[in-house]
Write an enzyme that holds these catalytic residues in place. Structure first.
Site, PDB file in Angstrom:
ATOM      1  N   HIS A  72       5.880   3.045   4.586  1.00 44.89           N
ATOM      2  CA  HIS A  72       6.710   3.068   3.385  1.00 44.89           C
ATOM      3  C   HIS A  72       8.081   2.539   3.743  1.00 44.89           C
ATOM      4  O   HIS A  72       8.576   2.758   4.855  1.00 44.89           O
ATOM      5  CB  HIS A  72       6.811   4.505   2.847  1.00 44.89           C
TER       6      HIS A  72
ATOM      7  N   ASP B 110      -0.196   6.393  -2.003  1.00 43.60           N
ATOM      8  CA  ASP B 110      -1.395   5.672  -2.425  1.00 43.60           C
ATOM      9  C   ASP B 110      -2.643   6.084  -1.655  1.00 43.60           C
ATOM     10  O   ASP B 110      -3.758   5.805  -2.096  1.00 43.60           O
ATOM     11  CB  ASP B 110      -1.187   4.158  -2.250  1.00 43.60           C
TER      12      ASP B 110
END
Length: 379
Positions: A262, A316
């Site tokens: 991320h 996700d």
């Protein structure tokens, strides 16, 4: 002449000031208006959280009831919107259908009365109410079926699952889906929110703002990543025995492992932790998913190999497994993300209006100068 520092993707460059959400990537902290996302996931609902994000404070009982009532009674679509959707190709991606329909809503409701609080509230209500109806309607219509009309006796999340599956959902399933919406509702200035801000800064209507954000969310590096995770687990890995060779191959080729890493978080995404817990609860109640064991092993190996680089599971990674267990098709994962993130986009749209200035970044020119025009016969 001042030379500006160039950073690809505007990484680390503040683009706005906001009081909506906060992320501490080193500690794995996410807050909406100062309240931790973990606390909201346990105690709040998606619509209450949406109110908090957009209006800046938790609603009183009567305020929340009025908000819920307004959204409940604005879920239906104009028949011309439905007729337009009938013309969409059956093989088209639902995100493209959603973007087209979000923009089309502006044909019916846009007045661009951005100084009118009543117009702003009406736009918020309509978009939060109708985006789920659009997603569910397209899912049924692309299979040749008529869309299911919303039910006023069902709450926000239960109604969406009902419109999608044509069956009233189990209350626990509806609760899990509502928590998922809360977790995805907002996440500072990510790509789609920045797209929304840029569009909003031109003072266009909020339907165009949401349509632009939907288009940005559709990419596999943003909202589309949860679809890619399922493809990876099913088609590229397939078995627990293949996990370690797959990870080692990706590291060797410097390929991205979907669902990991991320731009902000250098520890496990707090939303991923909650989603993993939800997945386990769903599997305990409704039956196992063999790909969950593969996912757990994949997370373990990635943490072993790449944890020292701050690469951990993001939001996700587990969301697709949760959505699939709820009966949501894989190519609807990102539209479901959009249903939720509409709350965050609208919060930033409203905040942008309070002290607006059109976005106009600069560039660093890398071309040449003084080139002559070459006539056609000499090229």
């Amino acid at each position: 002449m001042t030379v500006c520092e160039y950073r690809a993707g505007l990484e680390g460059i503040p683009a706005t000031q906001s009081s909506i959400s906060f992320v501490d990537g080193q500690r794995g902290l996410l807050e909406y208006r100062g309240i931790s996302v973990e606390e909201l996931a346990k105690k709040s609902t998606f619509l209450e959280t949406s109110y908090l994000l957009i209006w800046g404070e938790l609603p009183k009982k009567e305020e929340l009831e009025q908000f819920e009532y307004e959204i409940c009674h604005h879920r239906r679509l104009k028949y011309r919107i439905r007729d337009m959707m009938k013309c969409f190709p059956e093989g088209g991606h639902p995100m493209d259908a959603l973007q087209a329909c979000a923009a089309a809503l502006g044909l019916f409701y846009s007045r661009r009365a951005l100084d009118d609080p009543a117009y702003i509230r009406a736009a918020v209500v309509r978009l939060l109410a109708k985006i789920p109806t659009i997603v569910a309607a397209f899912q049924l219509m692309r299979k040749g079926n008529d869309p299911i009309q919303p039910r006023d006796d069902l709450d926000y999340s239960a109604n969406f699952l009902y419109m999608l599956t044509e069956t009233e959902p189990d209350p626990f399933a509806a609760h899990v889906f509502d928590v998922c919406l809360t977790l995805h509702a907002e996440h500072t200035i990510n790509a789609s929110t920045f797209s929304a801000l840029v569009t909003a800064s031109t003072l266009t209507d909020p339907y165009a703002v949401v349509a632009s954000a939907v288009g940005t969310l559709a990419g596999p590096l943003h909202g589309g990543a949860n679809e890619e995770v399922i493809t990876m687990l099913e088609d590229e890995i397939g078995t627990i025995e293949n996990v370690r060779p797959y990870v080692e191959h990706c590291i060797e080729k410097k390929a991205k492992i979907m669902g990991f890493g991320h731009r902000v978080y250098k520890v496990k995404d707090p939303r991923a932790t909650i989603l993993q817990q939800l997945a386990e609860q769903l599997f305990e109640k409704y039956g196992e998913d063999k790909f969950y064991d593969i996912a757990v092993e994949l997370e373990r190996v990635v943490q072993e190999k790449l944890g020292h680089k701050g690469i951990y599971a993001n939001v996700d990674f587990y969301s697709g497994l949760v959505y699939r267990k709820l009966g949501i098709p894989t190519d609807l994962f990102t539209p479901v993300f959009a249903i939720s993130r509409t709350a965050g986009w609208l919060a930033h749209w409203k905040e942008q209006l309070e002290e607006n200035r059109i976005f106009r970044p600069t560039q660093i020119y890398t071309g040449t100068h003084g080139n002559p025009y070459i006539p056609m016969e000499k090229r």
